[in-house]
Design an enzyme around this catalytic site. Structure first.
Site, PDB file in Angstrom:
ATOM      1  CE1 TYR A 158       5.079   3.653   8.298  1.00 15.71           C
ATOM      2  CE2 TYR A 158       5.017   3.243  10.651  1.00 15.71           C
ATOM      3  CZ  TYR A 158       4.371   3.389   9.450  1.00 15.71           C
ATOM      4  OH  TYR A 158       3.022   3.259   9.385  1.00 15.71           O
TER       5      TYR A 158
ATOM      6  CG  HIS B 103      -4.077   0.230   4.620  1.00 11.14           C
ATOM      7  ND1 HIS B 103      -3.625  -0.880   5.263  1.00 11.14           N
ATOM      8  CD2 HIS B 103      -3.074   1.140   4.715  1.00 11.14           C
ATOM      9  CE1 HIS B 103      -2.424  -0.653   5.748  1.00 11.14           C
ATOM     10  NE2 HIS B 103      -2.047   0.557   5.416  1.00 11.14           N
TER      11      HIS B 103
ATOM     12  CG  HIS C 267      -0.213   0.124   2.554  1.00 14.78           C
ATOM     13  ND1 HIS C 267       0.122  -0.964   3.322  1.00 14.78           N
ATOM     14  CD2 HIS C 267       0.231   1.208   3.260  1.00 14.78           C
ATOM     15  CE1 HIS C 267       0.715  -0.572   4.435  1.00 14.78           C
ATOM     16  NE2 HIS C 267       0.818   0.746   4.423  1.00 14.78           N
TER      17      HIS C 267
ATOM     18  CG  HIS D 107       4.313   4.712   4.639  1.00 16.67           C
ATOM     19  ND1 HIS D 107       3.573   5.392   5.574  1.00 16.67           N
ATOM     20  CD2 HIS D 107       3.651   3.554   4.426  1.00 16.67           C
ATOM     21  CE1 HIS D 107       2.512   4.675   5.909  1.00 16.67           C
ATOM     22  NE2 HIS D 107       2.526   3.549   5.226  1.00 16.67           N
TER      23      HIS D 107
ATOM     24  CD  GLU E 127       3.771   0.431   7.272  1.00 21.52           C
ATOM     25  OE1 GLU E 127       3.123   0.933   6.323  1.00 21.52           O
ATOM     26  OE2 GLU E 127       3.255   0.185   8.371  1.00 21.52           O
TER      27      GLU E 127
ATOM     28  CG  HIS F  12       0.147   0.705  12.322  1.00 19.77           C
ATOM     29  ND1 HIS F  12       0.732   1.926  12.532  1.00 19.77           N
ATOM     30  CD2 HIS F  12       0.706   0.221  11.205  1.00 19.77           C
ATOM     31  CE1 HIS F  12       1.613   2.156  11.574  1.00 19.77           C
ATOM     32  NE2 HIS F  12       1.629   1.130  10.758  1.00 19.77           N
TER      33      HIS F  12
HETATM   34  C1  M3P Z   1       0.025   2.955   8.470  1.00 16.45           C
HETATM   35  C2  M3P Z   1      -0.583   1.667   8.206  1.00 16.45           C
HETATM   36  C3  M3P Z   1       0.010   7.604   9.931  1.00 16.45           C
HETATM   37  C4  M3P Z   1      -0.416   6.228  10.027  1.00 16.45           C
HETATM   38  C5  M3P Z   1       0.078   5.217   9.362  1.00 16.45           C
HETATM   39  C6  M3P Z   1      -0.462   3.890   9.351  1.00 16.45           C
HETATM   40  C7  M3P Z   1       0.935   8.089   8.909  1.00 16.45           C
HETATM   41  O1  M3P Z   1       1.107   3.186   7.795  1.00 16.45           O
HETATM   42  O2  M3P Z   1      -0.025   0.924   7.414  1.00 16.45           O
HETATM   43  O3  M3P Z   1      -1.636   1.369   8.798  1.00 16.45           O
HETATM   44  O4  M3P Z   1      -0.421   8.414  10.691  1.00 16.45           O
HETATM   45 FE    FE Z   2       1.399   1.891   6.105  1.00 18.49          FE
END
Ligand code: M3P
Ligand code: FE
Length: 314
Positions: A261, A206, A150, A220, A271, A252
């Protein structure tokens, strides 16, 4: 019918040799071709199309465009009509505009990011093939990323002027490209401002995400790994190769993904991402994160935002 998955990202890099070394040795991608303009094309071992990453020489970092693959060539005509009826201009780039790739429908998201859709890319096969395949190839390098998973695009969000490109992009993706909303962050008075969204066409949470910030850019591109242990090992690879880590292995809250990351040598954030999270289905209720829980949405364990993570992007 319609969009299947992310197809490739085209990234600007400042030092081509260093970039190729990074994507080959740290991610474990292989270079599949180079063109006369000095662009380099790479793929992961578990991908079957010719490339999922294009590196273009530049004097800055950032995203040129992101491309998604549709199932049928005729989808491109149908989507062109819908996108134009929505009020967004498109261009159909002829076959061969990018090597080994069929015609591409090119347009800009409301946020300004260039997106392309295509139906055909040269099939080269995965590194384990399709007959009695081994679970992984012998010559795996670095993190051994399976596939480009993604991207996350930063979109202009300014509550004072009312500009919200996260909401505009998300509406466009739902109404024109039939993406589904998996998760969102709602902030501001009464939680009325959609500040981030995670959207899918596959069965993972996602295939694209949008996060609000002061300016548009690339946050990313993410590569898929099997497991938490693979994330740990990818961090080991990064330490061994002196790759700049942004956020060490964690989870997450949003998407439940296991993550690390890091940066390519030009400063584009990568990532590595593991865990399918959950089965994303069109009828799944949308998960909402409120402003007071944003920290745990992003980094579940500490519940704290990391400044460089939210402020640095290309
Ligand atoms: C992810 C993901 C931010 C959140 C990122 C989340 C940039 O990258 O893969 O779920 O706030
Ligand atoms: Fe991500």
């Amino acid at each position: 019918m319609g969009v299947m998955r992310i197809g490739h990202a085209s990234l600007k890099v400042m030092d081509m040799a260093a970039a190729v070394k990074h994507y080959e040795n740290v991610l474990g991608m292989k270079t599949t071709m180079q063109d006369k303009h000095g662009n380099v094309y790479l793929k992961c071992w578990d991908e079957w199309d010719k490339y999922s990453l294009v590196l273009t020489p530049s004097d800055q970092a950032g995203l040129n465009h992101v491309a998604y693959k549709v199932e049928h060539d005729a989808d491109l005509d149908a989507l062109k009509k819908r996108i134009e009826a929505y009020g967004i201009k498109t261009r159909m780039l002829p076959e061969g505009s990018m090597p080994s790739t069929g015609r591409m429908l090119q347009f800009n998201l409301p946020s300004g990011h260039e997106m392309r859709l295509y139906a055909m890319k040269e099939y080269v096969g995965t590194d384990v093939g399709t007959t009695n395949p081994d679970p992984w190839p012998d010559d795996i390098k670095g993190a051994g990323a399976h596939w480009l998973d993604h991207c996350l695009l930063m979109c202009e969000l300014n509550p004072e002027t009312g500009v919200n490109k996260v909401a505009e992009n998300s509406k466009f993706m739902q109404e024109c490209l039939d993406f589904y909303l998996a998760e969102q962050v709602m902030v501001g008075p009464g939680g009325s401002i959609q500040a981030a969204t995670w959207m899918f066409r596959t069965s993972t949470p996602h295939d694209i995400a949008f996060v609000g910030g002061p300016k548009m850019g690339l946050h990313h591109i993410a590569f898929f790994l099997d497991s938490w242990y693979d994330i740990l090992k990818s961090a080991d690879v990064m330490a061994k190769t002196k790759t700049k880590i942004d956020v060490a292995p964690t989870r997450h809250g949003i998407t439940r993904g296991e993550t690390i990351y890091f940066f390519d040598p030009s400063g584009n954030r990568n990532e590595t991402f593991a865990g399918l999270g959950y089965l994303a289905q069109p009828d799944r209720p949308v998960t909402t994160w409120t402003e007071d829980h944003l920290g745990s949405g992003i980094f579940y364990h500490t519940g704290e935002l990391v400044q460089s993570f939210t402020e640095v992007y290309t």
